[in-house]
Design an enzyme around this catalytic site. Structure first.
Site, mmCIF file in Angstrom:
data_model
loop_
_atom_site.group_PDB
_atom_site.id
_atom_site.type_symbol
_atom_site.label_atom_id
_atom_site.label_comp_id
_atom_site.label_asym_id
_atom_site.label_seq_id
_atom_site.Cartn_x
_atom_site.Cartn_y
_atom_site.Cartn_z
ATOM 1 N N GLN A 35 38.854 -14.908 36.759
ATOM 2 C CA GLN A 35 37.557 -14.460 37.268
ATOM 3 C C GLN A 35 36.706 -15.677 37.619
ATOM 4 O OE1 GLN A 35 36.114 -11.009 34.511
ATOM 5 N NE2 GLN A 35 37.648 -12.159 33.378
ATOM 6 N N ASN A 36 37.205 -16.865 37.282
ATOM 7 C CA ASN A 36 36.443 -18.084 37.546
ATOM 8 C C ASN A 36 36.593 -18.496 39.006
ATOM 9 O OD1 ASN A 36 35.976 -17.938 34.855
ATOM 10 N ND2 ASN A 36 37.399 -19.554 34.278
ATOM 11 N N HIS A 91 37.542 -13.198 41.863
ATOM 12 C CA HIS A 91 36.113 -13.234 42.206
ATOM 13 C C HIS A 91 35.809 -14.313 43.249
ATOM 14 C CE1 HIS A 91 34.855 -11.011 38.239
ATOM 15 N NE2 HIS A 91 35.388 -10.211 39.132
ATOM 16 N N CYS A 140 29.311 -19.408 56.540
ATOM 17 C CA CYS A 140 28.132 -18.896 57.251
ATOM 18 C C CYS A 140 28.383 -17.426 57.600
ATOM 19 C CB CYS A 140 27.887 -19.711 58.521
ATOM 20 S SG CYS A 140 26.599 -18.994 59.564
ATOM 21 N N CYS A 146 23.417 -23.522 58.360
ATOM 22 C CA CYS A 146 24.761 -23.733 58.916
ATOM 23 C C CYS A 146 24.694 -24.886 59.911
ATOM 24 C CB CYS A 146 25.226 -22.447 59.608
ATOM 25 S SG CYS A 146 26.775 -22.660 60.495
ATOM 26 N N ASN A 174 39.325 -15.717 22.255
ATOM 27 C CA ASN A 174 37.927 -15.711 22.683
ATOM 28 C C ASN A 174 37.018 -16.175 21.550
ATOM 29 O OD1 ASN A 174 36.620 -14.812 25.253
ATOM 30 N ND2 ASN A 174 35.246 -13.792 23.815
ATOM 31 N N ALA A 175 35.907 -16.795 21.932
ATOM 32 C CA ALA A 175 34.977 -17.301 20.919
ATOM 33 C C ALA A 175 34.260 -16.178 20.181
ATOM 34 C CB ALA A 175 33.960 -18.234 21.577
HETATM 35 P P1 OAD Z 1 31.393 -14.092 30.285
HETATM 36 O O1 OAD Z 1 30.353 -15.151 30.322
HETATM 37 O O2 OAD Z 1 30.968 -12.681 30.383
HETATM 38 O O3 OAD Z 1 32.212 -14.223 28.917
HETATM 39 C C1 OAD Z 1 32.701 -15.450 28.481
HETATM 40 C C2 OAD Z 1 33.325 -15.238 27.128
HETATM 41 O O4 OAD Z 1 33.925 -16.461 26.750
HETATM 42 C C3 OAD Z 1 32.341 -14.847 26.041
HETATM 43 O O5 OAD Z 1 32.832 -13.709 25.343
HETATM 44 C C4 OAD Z 1 32.302 -16.070 25.122
HETATM 45 O O6 OAD Z 1 32.208 -15.715 23.761
HETATM 46 C C5 OAD Z 1 33.642 -16.695 25.377
HETATM 47 N N1 OAD Z 1 33.694 -18.154 25.209
HETATM 48 C C6 OAD Z 1 32.707 -19.070 25.347
HETATM 49 N N2 OAD Z 1 33.169 -20.316 25.150
HETATM 50 C C7 OAD Z 1 34.488 -20.192 24.879
HETATM 51 C C8 OAD Z 1 35.530 -21.116 24.604
HETATM 52 N N3 OAD Z 1 35.320 -22.432 24.567
HETATM 53 N N4 OAD Z 1 36.761 -20.622 24.361
HETATM 54 C C9 OAD Z 1 37.003 -19.290 24.387
HETATM 55 N N5 OAD Z 1 36.052 -18.367 24.655
HETATM 56 C C10 OAD Z 1 34.820 -18.812 24.904
HETATM 57 O O7 OAD Z 1 32.475 -14.489 31.386
HETATM 58 P P2 OAD Z 1 33.477 -13.558 32.161
HETATM 59 O O8 OAD Z 1 34.090 -12.540 31.282
HETATM 60 O O9 OAD Z 1 34.361 -14.459 32.928
HETATM 61 O O10 OAD Z 1 31.272 -12.312 37.984
HETATM 62 O O11 OAD Z 1 32.501 -12.831 33.172
HETATM 63 C C11 OAD Z 1 33.022 -11.948 34.106
HETATM 64 C C12 OAD Z 1 32.216 -12.005 35.376
HETATM 65 O O12 OAD Z 1 30.837 -11.776 35.099
HETATM 66 C C13 OAD Z 1 32.219 -13.363 36.062
HETATM 67 O O13 OAD Z 1 33.372 -13.606 36.843
HETATM 68 C C14 OAD Z 1 30.997 -13.255 36.930
HETATM 69 C C15 OAD Z 1 30.044 -12.673 35.928
HETATM 70 O O14 OAD Z 1 28.979 -11.944 36.458
HETATM 71 C C16 OAD Z 1 31.086 -12.636 39.252
HETATM 72 O O15 OAD Z 1 30.659 -13.721 39.569
HETATM 73 C C17 OAD Z 1 31.460 -11.572 40.210
#
Ligand code: OAD
Length: 247
Positions: free
Chosen positions: A99-100, A117, A125, A149, A216-217
């Protein structure tokens, strides 16, 4: 031992699949969206990351994106990214669905990366379609807001990321679901698992018989469904798993 159990599952995997989220890049200095210090604890995502908001006021979008871009452009892969690349190289993972948008998986050596994503490394543009590297637009942000642009002068320059209200890249999402369908081990790392349809990917893998590992943290909504849950930092946990898989 949970790390040992995760390593055992991945060692036996024939079609392992990873789903990663912002937590994987946290140790590279890129803030997450949710959880401690998350971007969405400071801003309302529907406001600053929706296509409607962008179209209404691109400079408001860029003011937030400018800081994130500055950090992301200097970020380097951390041991968690490198561990995922090693798992793929050693045949324990078939692909990484992410998702990154930061490109750090590719930079760390992962070869089969599916960005559901989009990518923040390119800016497009919306008027003429011209594409530019983010790095070049980032430099202009110091003197021009919103950036224009350089071909047509339009003000709707948007990173090729998916904003709320936009469709996901169809080919990527289809490939992600088809890999989930075939997966025998699903490794979920650094995601809060609250954003759909990405969060549906592990559910599909489970439905078709995959074992699931969550690293996950903080707790996630899928912990109860997982065979192994490891609470910790991906940059510390994943290298330990790799070491126990034998390399
Ligand atoms: P989130 O920010 O929602 O979740 C990140 C998770 O990683 C949290 O549960 C943290 O506890 C955990 N975390 C933090 N540091 C960590 C580490 N060092 N090791 C392991 N886990 C850790 O991120 P996503 O789930 O990726 O969408 O978010 C999903 C989407 O929401 C993103 O792609 C973005 C956002 O809105 C779009 O941009 C479309």
């Amino acid at each position: 031992m949970t790390v040992a159990h995760a390593a055992e599952l991945l060692s036996a995997a024939r079609r392992g699949l990873a789903l990663t989220g912002a937590g994987v890049s946290a140790e590279s200095g890129i803030p997450t969206f949710r959880g401690e210090g998350g971007l969405w604890t400071q801003y309302d995502p529907v406001k600053v990351a929706s296509i409607e908001y962008f179209m209404a006021d691109p400079s408001a979008y860029w003011k937030v994106s400018k800081d994130r871009g500055r950090v992301a452009l200097v970020a380097r892969p951390n041991p968690g990214h490198h561990a995922l690349a090693a798992l793929e190289a050693n045949g324990h993972l078939a692909a990484v669905v992410t998702q990154n948008t930061d490109g750090l998986h590719q930079e760390s050596g992962s070869r089969h990366v599916i960005e559901v994503h989009g990518s923040s490394r390119t800016v497009q543009c919306l008027d003429c379609g011209n594409r530019e590297p983010r790095r070049e637009v980032q430099a202009r942000l110091e003197v021009e807001m919103p950036p224009r642009c350089k071909v047509c002068g339009g003000v709707f320059l948007k990173p090729t990321v998916v904003l709320f209200g936009e469709p996901l890249p169809q080919a990527a999402i289809q490939e992600a679901f088809s890999l989930a369908h075939e997966a025998d081990v699903m490794l979920v790392v650094g995601s809060s698992l609250v954003v759909y349809p990405a969060a549906e990917i592990p559910l599909v893998a489970l439905r078709y018989g995959a074992k699931m590992i969550v690293v996950n943290a903080e707790p996630t909504p899928f912990d109860e469904l997982a065979d192994v849950v490891i609470r910790g930092k991906s940059g510390e946990v994943l290298p330990e798993i790799v070491a126990l898989t034998g390399g």
